[in-house]
Design a protein around this motif. Sequence first.
Motif, PDB file in Angstrom:
ATOM      1  N   PRO A 645      60.537 -43.007  12.044  1.00 18.13           N
ATOM      2  CA  PRO A 645      61.656 -42.559  12.891  1.00 18.13           C
ATOM      3  C   PRO A 645      61.980 -41.069  12.748  1.00 18.13           C
ATOM      4  CG  PRO A 645      62.172 -44.681  11.942  1.00 18.13           C
ATOM      5  CD  PRO A 645      60.857 -44.273  11.352  1.00 18.13           C
ATOM      6  N   GLU A 670      66.075 -44.960  16.935  1.00 20.18           N
ATOM      7  CA  GLU A 670      66.449 -46.131  16.127  1.00 20.18           C
ATOM      8  C   GLU A 670      66.271 -47.429  16.898  1.00 20.18           C
ATOM      9  OE1 GLU A 670      70.335 -45.579  14.498  1.00 20.18           O
ATOM     10  OE2 GLU A 670      69.641 -44.082  13.045  1.00 20.18           O
ATOM     11  N   SER A 673      62.592 -48.118  17.169  1.00 20.94           N
ATOM     12  CA  SER A 673      61.998 -48.492  15.900  1.00 20.94           C
ATOM     13  C   SER A 673      62.371 -49.914  15.494  1.00 20.94           C
ATOM     14  CB  SER A 673      62.378 -47.445  14.858  1.00 20.94           C
ATOM     15  OG  SER A 673      62.780 -48.011  13.681  1.00 20.94           O
TER      16      SER A 673
END
Length: 756
Positions: A645, A670, A673
């Motif tokens: 990330p 985020e 991910s």
Amino acid sequence: MSLFDSIIGQTDTWTIENDSSINFGDYVHVESRFTEILGTRFPRRVLTDGPPLSIPETLKEQLTWQASPAVDPRNLVPSPHHIFHHITKSMAETLHRISELQRDVSHRPSLLLTGPTGCGKTTIVKTGCFLANEPCIELTFSGDTTLADFFHRTEVIRESGEASTVTMLGPAIQAMLHGYKLLINEINMLPPDLLSALTQAMDTGYLIVSGTEMGNIEIEVHEQFGVIATANPDYVGTTELGRAFQRRFGWGLGMIPMDFLPANEEVTAVLAEFNRQPITKALELRADRSVVKRLVSVTAQLREHSDFGPTLLDRLSTRTLVHWLTLGHTTGLPLADVAERAVLSTVPKELVEGIVDLIRQALGRLKASASEIIPNALLDVMLTGDAPTDGHAIALPDNTEVMANTKIMDRPSGSRVRLADGQHVHIYVETNRPPKISLSASSSDDNQDVSTIRRTLRDQHGINLASELGHLPSAESALPCLTSSSWHALRLAQGTLIAGHPVFLRGPTGCGKSALARTIGRLWNLSVVEFSLTGETSKADLTATRKLDAGITTWSVQAFLEAARDGKFVIVNEYNLAYPDVHSIINGLFDKAQSIRLPNGQSVQAHKNFRLVATGFPEGPGVKPLNEGVENRFGAVIHMDYPCPEDELAILNFVGGNKIDPALLNSAVELVSTGRSIMSGTWNTDNDHPLNNVPADLSGAAADRTGLTTAELLALVRASADTEAFVGSLRHGVLDGSENDVRPVLEATLTGYGLV
Ligand SMILES: Nc1ncnc2c1ncn2[C@@H]1O[C@H](COP(=O)(O)OP(=O)(O)OP(=O)(O)O)[C@@H](O)[C@H]1O
Ligand SMILES: [Mg+2]
């Protein structure tokens, strides 16, 4: 001049002044009339201008192919470039065995060498033929090949409008008629009908050819004809070497099982092979014997290991050792790191850790060379300096010039086209090839990119010119910047390619594999040709297809083979979507001879500047296992993945400049991910996360929508003018077309990440 020419030199560094200068070591000695192997003398075949007694010239003409070979057999004896130069004791024993079997003409024995990939089967056969001065034809069977192609071809040739039939002899018949050896690699991948036609002739000693200009005929197979085959038993895409094979190869008489050399011999063999590589000579690299000893010893330990051995036997070959050592030199990385990143990347996950531990214990931080001095030529072409630190993205080095050879100055045949800015473009239309263009000599801008001119011609004149294969990849198609992981992967790939070995990049879709390959092409200013394979790709697609040209069958080399022949930088995507036997057709391009033979007998040689980067997925729909022999020829198999990330955020910030709010980019990263880790099964379902409060099938379906690839994220950033546009497009990307039950979950998730 290509980059490779400037490093490795334009002259063929494989050149050996004369055959007698080859020093084969202690066990083999060659003179013009005989070869001595382990104390036994074997006569060498005498090949002169013609047969010992002559026949009348007119008769010779009438008999055509019955009386004279199509090629001078002396040119069919393997060249010194294609054989081993250092022969250790075990290799000499194998050669002794081959020579003894070959000496017995009355048996007309066929040989079958079996053993793991990269243990030297093909090369030992050629070495044997060289030592015996035997002409040897290496066959490659393409999917489009019919039996008739290799055995005989009847061609209709129109002379002054009249059709006549002429028999042309395929390479297999040439060998049977005039007594050459046929080398057939991976014989257990051969279609059964080809195999039985071949063995029929071997068994009976006669070959029947129908429909020649003499009618149906029978040819007695020459005493010195012989089949020498190699096989890797039980590899992906092969058939079992059952009794049928055994019978054909003389109840095991002609069976020669091979294996890797004993450790002490392998050290010498690897050193000899490393030292003869063009890159070694060009950069004056020095292999350290004690380093090679440690490499070989840990390899031997791994091959014999009860848990790891079975997996590694077909990965850690002698060929691999040479690659491993070379990469240690070109990258300067510790050898254990090279192993982890480039050699073991296809080993199943559950084994990797144990293997890497064992290698680290054995090698520590050992490097290929103790010298810290890097050859200047390497500094010029490899990424240098320090890798970016975690969470940072750096710009690519800017050393891309406009490709040479795109400008052809005034040629009278060209037509002038005036551009809106007053400049003139010359277009040269040629027959049987694409047109060429150049800017007028008076042009002020010397460095104008040809692709810019092409675009201008499209915009202003509606002309879209075809061009030859290959182009400099555009900046947009390359990586936008480098992070720690792409920097390391790129450098490893460079180190492999510089040495002349192909690279395989393995990783999930959209993680930047092809972009990385294009980036190398761009940094090195090379002409890049890019293909994709599919489940439909056939062997013929990679090699040549039959074409009827004015009544004559010709074989037309396909784009891939042309690119190899002409020395392009070739990128082949989705390599493992093709069936495993498809790539094995081009294995010959990565053997010492670097060539493959077309059905008409013509041999196509890879240019020394030819480089290959293949990309593929580790798993997924349509993915097929790679044949072990195919995989082993890659100088490095490099594992790639989506950036972590913080690196992904750095990339997006780099590309987005300041136009998008970093906080929202961070949220997007985020979100993505999370999606990816749910999909890959690494997600912790005990986390306090809203997606853990919905049923698993719903969170899975949501993950499928939110787990975008890096490529997709980048496209969103590039296309968005500001933060609002970015969030809007992202929401569209995630929500559009989603199922009714998933949509509320997606909405809530997006909101949870502040993406509203
Ligand atoms: N005995 C050996 N001595 C020196 N080098 C070796 C030996 N065996 C393999 N190699 C190295 O590996 C390379 C590959 O060898 P070769 O092509 O003959 O293997 P092969 O057994 O035919 O493999 P495949 O089954 O994959 O076709 C050689 O060019 C050489 O660099
Ligand atoms: Mg081989």
